[in-house]
Design a protein around this motif. Sequence first.
Motif, PDB file in Angstrom:
ATOM      1  N   HIS A  11      -3.075  -2.302  -8.852  1.00 36.68           N
ATOM      2  CA  HIS A  11      -1.678  -0.536  -9.323  1.00 36.68           C
ATOM      3  C   HIS A  11      -1.423  -1.072  -7.183  1.00 36.68           C
ATOM      4  N   SER A  12      -1.663  -1.385  -6.582  1.00 34.34           N
ATOM      5  CA  SER A  12      -0.437  -1.235  -4.870  1.00 34.34           C
ATOM      6  C   SER A  12       0.785  -2.533  -5.683  1.00 34.34           C
ATOM      7  N   ARG A  57      -0.085   4.899  -2.725  1.00 30.70           N
ATOM      8  CA  ARG A  57       2.133   4.857  -3.146  1.00 30.70           C
ATOM      9  C   ARG A  57       2.744   4.882  -1.288  1.00 30.70           C
ATOM     10  N   ALA A  58       1.635   4.597  -0.176  1.00 28.18           N
ATOM     11  CA  ALA A  58       2.061   3.863   1.135  1.00 28.18           C
ATOM     12  C   ALA A  58       2.797   2.484   0.577  1.00 28.18           C
ATOM     13  N   MET A  59       2.388   1.351  -0.218  1.00 30.48           N
ATOM     14  CA  MET A  59       3.542   0.354  -1.069  1.00 30.48           C
ATOM     15  C   MET A  59       3.694   0.549  -1.988  1.00 30.48           C
ATOM     16  N   GLY A  60       4.051   1.725  -2.275  1.00 28.50           N
ATOM     17  CA  GLY A  60       5.548   1.917  -2.593  1.00 28.50           C
ATOM     18  C   GLY A  60       6.422   1.615  -2.064  1.00 28.50           C
ATOM     19  N   SER A  61       6.316   2.935  -0.766  1.00 34.65           N
ATOM     20  CA  SER A  61       7.318   2.931   0.383  1.00 34.65           C
ATOM     21  C   SER A  61       7.880   1.560   0.578  1.00 34.65           C
ATOM     22  N   PHE A  62       6.809   1.257   1.134  1.00 30.91           N
ATOM     23  CA  PHE A  62       6.641  -0.706   1.451  1.00 30.91           C
ATOM     24  C   PHE A  62       7.784  -1.822   0.484  1.00 30.91           C
ATOM     25  N   GLY A  63       7.612  -1.370  -0.661  1.00 31.18           N
ATOM     26  CA  GLY A  63       7.958  -1.914  -1.572  1.00 31.18           C
ATOM     27  C   GLY A  63       9.645  -1.550  -1.717  1.00 31.18           C
ATOM     28  N   ALA A  64      10.395   0.207  -1.247  1.00 31.22           N
ATOM     29  CA  ALA A  64      11.300   0.522  -1.066  1.00 31.22           C
ATOM     30  C   ALA A  64      11.603   0.412   0.160  1.00 31.22           C
ATOM     31  N   ILE A 107      18.349  -1.810   8.045  1.00 31.21           N
ATOM     32  CA  ILE A 107      17.638  -1.496  10.090  1.00 31.21           C
ATOM     33  C   ILE A 107      17.076  -0.394   9.224  1.00 31.21           C
ATOM     34  N   VAL A 108      18.098   0.807   9.597  1.00 29.83           N
ATOM     35  CA  VAL A 108      17.873   1.922   9.305  1.00 29.83           C
ATOM     36  C   VAL A 108      16.841   2.227   8.101  1.00 29.83           C
ATOM     37  N   GLY A 109      17.471   1.691   7.387  1.00 28.21           N
ATOM     38  CA  GLY A 109      16.554   2.318   5.608  1.00 28.21           C
ATOM     39  C   GLY A 109      15.044   1.551   5.786  1.00 28.21           C
ATOM     40  N   LEU A 110      14.933   0.225   6.208  1.00 28.29           N
ATOM     41  CA  LEU A 110      13.602  -0.309   6.134  1.00 28.29           C
ATOM     42  C   LEU A 110      12.378   0.693   7.363  1.00 28.29           C
ATOM     43  N   CYS A 111      13.353   0.679   8.823  1.00 20.83           N
ATOM     44  CA  CYS A 111      12.253   1.535   8.902  1.00 20.83           C
ATOM     45  C   CYS A 111      11.595   2.764   8.974  1.00 20.83           C
ATOM     46  N   SER A 112      12.916   4.153   8.380  1.00 22.94           N
ATOM     47  CA  SER A 112      12.576   5.219   7.827  1.00 22.94           C
ATOM     48  C   SER A 112      11.807   4.870   6.743  1.00 22.94           C
ATOM     49  N   ILE A 113      11.830   4.318   6.105  1.00 25.99           N
ATOM     50  CA  ILE A 113      10.377   3.801   4.678  1.00 25.99           C
ATOM     51  C   ILE A 113       9.430   3.278   5.057  1.00 25.99           C
ATOM     52  N   LEU A 114       9.667   2.249   6.252  1.00 24.52           N
ATOM     53  CA  LEU A 114       7.864   2.057   6.613  1.00 24.52           C
ATOM     54  C   LEU A 114       7.640   3.620   7.222  1.00 24.52           C
ATOM     55  N   LEU A 115       8.327   4.120   8.084  1.00 27.93           N
ATOM     56  CA  LEU A 115       7.786   5.546   8.790  1.00 27.93           C
ATOM     57  C   LEU A 115       7.362   6.094   7.752  1.00 27.93           C
ATOM     58  N   GLU A 116       7.631   6.277   6.546  1.00 32.14           N
ATOM     59  CA  GLU A 116       7.302   7.257   5.513  1.00 32.14           C
ATOM     60  C   GLU A 116       6.174   6.954   5.339  1.00 32.14           C
ATOM     61  N   GLY A 117       5.914   5.583   4.688  1.00 31.10           N
ATOM     62  CA  GLY A 117       4.220   4.835   4.172  1.00 31.10           C
ATOM     63  C   GLY A 117       3.132   4.520   5.054  1.00 31.10           C
ATOM     64  N   ILE A 156       3.466   7.241   7.493  1.00 35.98           N
ATOM     65  CA  ILE A 156       2.422   9.040   7.259  1.00 35.98           C
ATOM     66  C   ILE A 156       1.599   9.351   6.658  1.00 35.98           C
ATOM     67  N   MET A 157       1.539   8.616   5.490  1.00 37.60           N
ATOM     68  CA  MET A 157       0.887   8.459   4.078  1.00 37.60           C
ATOM     69  C   MET A 157      -0.477   8.028   3.559  1.00 37.60           C
ATOM     70  N   ILE A 158      -0.286   6.806   4.392  1.00 33.13           N
ATOM     71  CA  ILE A 158      -1.077   6.325   4.556  1.00 33.13           C
ATOM     72  C   ILE A 158      -2.378   7.138   5.734  1.00 33.13           C
ATOM     73  N   PHE A 159      -1.824   7.705   6.972  1.00 29.91           N
ATOM     74  CA  PHE A 159      -2.796   8.630   8.321  1.00 29.91           C
ATOM     75  C   PHE A 159      -2.442   9.984   7.548  1.00 29.91           C
ATOM     76  N   TYR A 160      -2.394  10.390   6.435  1.00 26.49           N
ATOM     77  CA  TYR A 160      -2.084  11.420   6.224  1.00 26.49           C
ATOM     78  C   TYR A 160      -2.938  12.392   6.356  1.00 26.49           C
ATOM     79  N   LYS A 161      -4.654  11.976   6.379  1.00 24.01           N
ATOM     80  CA  LYS A 161      -5.754  12.223   5.957  1.00 24.01           C
ATOM     81  C   LYS A 161      -5.897  12.736   7.900  1.00 24.01           C
ATOM     82  N   PHE A 162      -5.036  11.844   8.360  1.00 22.69           N
ATOM     83  CA  PHE A 162      -6.074  12.566  10.220  1.00 22.69           C
ATOM     84  C   PHE A 162      -4.849  13.431  10.873  1.00 22.69           C
TER      85      PHE A 162
END
Length: 386
Positions: A4-5, A127-134, A233-243, A245-251
């Motif tokens: 799935h990942s 879903r964060a794995m999807g963000s890393f692909g993005a 670079i900006v897009g890479l950092c932005s979407i990594l940041l998105e991922g 946040i999703m991983i640490f969503y519960k926290f």
Amino acid sequence: MYLHSILFFIYYFVFVSIAFFFAPYLVDIGIDRGLVGFLQSLGLFLIIISMLLFGFLTDKLISNKTAIVGSLLISFFAFLGLAYLKDNLLIIQILFIISFPSFLMLPPIIDGLVLKDLPKEKYNFIRAMGSFGAAFSFFLNSYILGELDYSILILANALLILVGIFLIMKIKSSYRTTEIYYIEGLKNIVSSKRLLLVFIISFLTYGTLKADDAYQYIYSTDIVGMTPFILGIVGLCSILLEGQIMIFYKFITRYISEKLMLYLSAFILCLVFITRYYLYNHMAVIIAGGLLLGVFVGLYIPVIIHTINANTAENNKNTMLALYQISLSLGGSVLGYVTAYYYTQTGQLQDIYLLHFFIIAISFVFIFALPLAMSNQAQSKKLVKA
């Protein structure tokens, strides 16, 4: 879980290629910017038709597996045409439109795939794995489009689609019968003020963001003056940041309520659009805005998916996920047509962001109404129990 990942990583890699970088590719080979905006809006509208057709086919005629593989194969051949037929602009425009309903309509299907096969708490990670692909896709697309023949990357995306088909074939447990009843789903949305408000907010906020997809690369390079490498670079950092946040969503939800996260995400999107209009000559500010887009998506997506799941019966979740994606595509299509028309009238690309700012500002009316709907719903439940 690892299949799935990988599937999410590959799917969102290709998703970003279509959503953000096929439009500037069309401009580069000679298609007018305004026309590209209208084409992308048409593609988003066709996603809705495609999803309705998908639901009918899988309910009445063929299996989910056959429908998904068939849809991906259509995308594969459309990509081959985009890479090899760029001298025929009419064919290229048709293939560009086809790539939307054949590929970009699949998020609710693969979301449902995860939510059905795995524990719900795994969704944010996958879903964060999807963000890393993005993120990787954004960087690579920016570099290739700025430096090399973009047809190479289109062919690479076509090969990734074949890998995605292989993974779909391997994840066999995902193809239990999935019934999608749009009429029943719409009735549920209308009867639930909370769901109705969430869908309206998504139409205005994420729909506006989708309307911007056709212009984001062109705006960043032509108006702001970023090089493709910096944009990547900006897009890479932005979407990594998105991922992240999703991983640490519960926290994060231990300290920030989902209601506040929704307020914050809409405010961030307003801030991004208004700074693009007023401060487009200040590259550092625009770069900061690009990073904030990652924060918006990272906060927004989990809140919305969790809200839909929490307010939907188990046997109706796939329908709601499909309707949610339809609302985003409808928002992107309607607001995309408005944006493209506005751009053709003004001729100033940065002017569309003032329009987008006002649309997002309207969404706050519905966001502020959401807590009232939530409290009314809670009171109704107490009365039923009593």
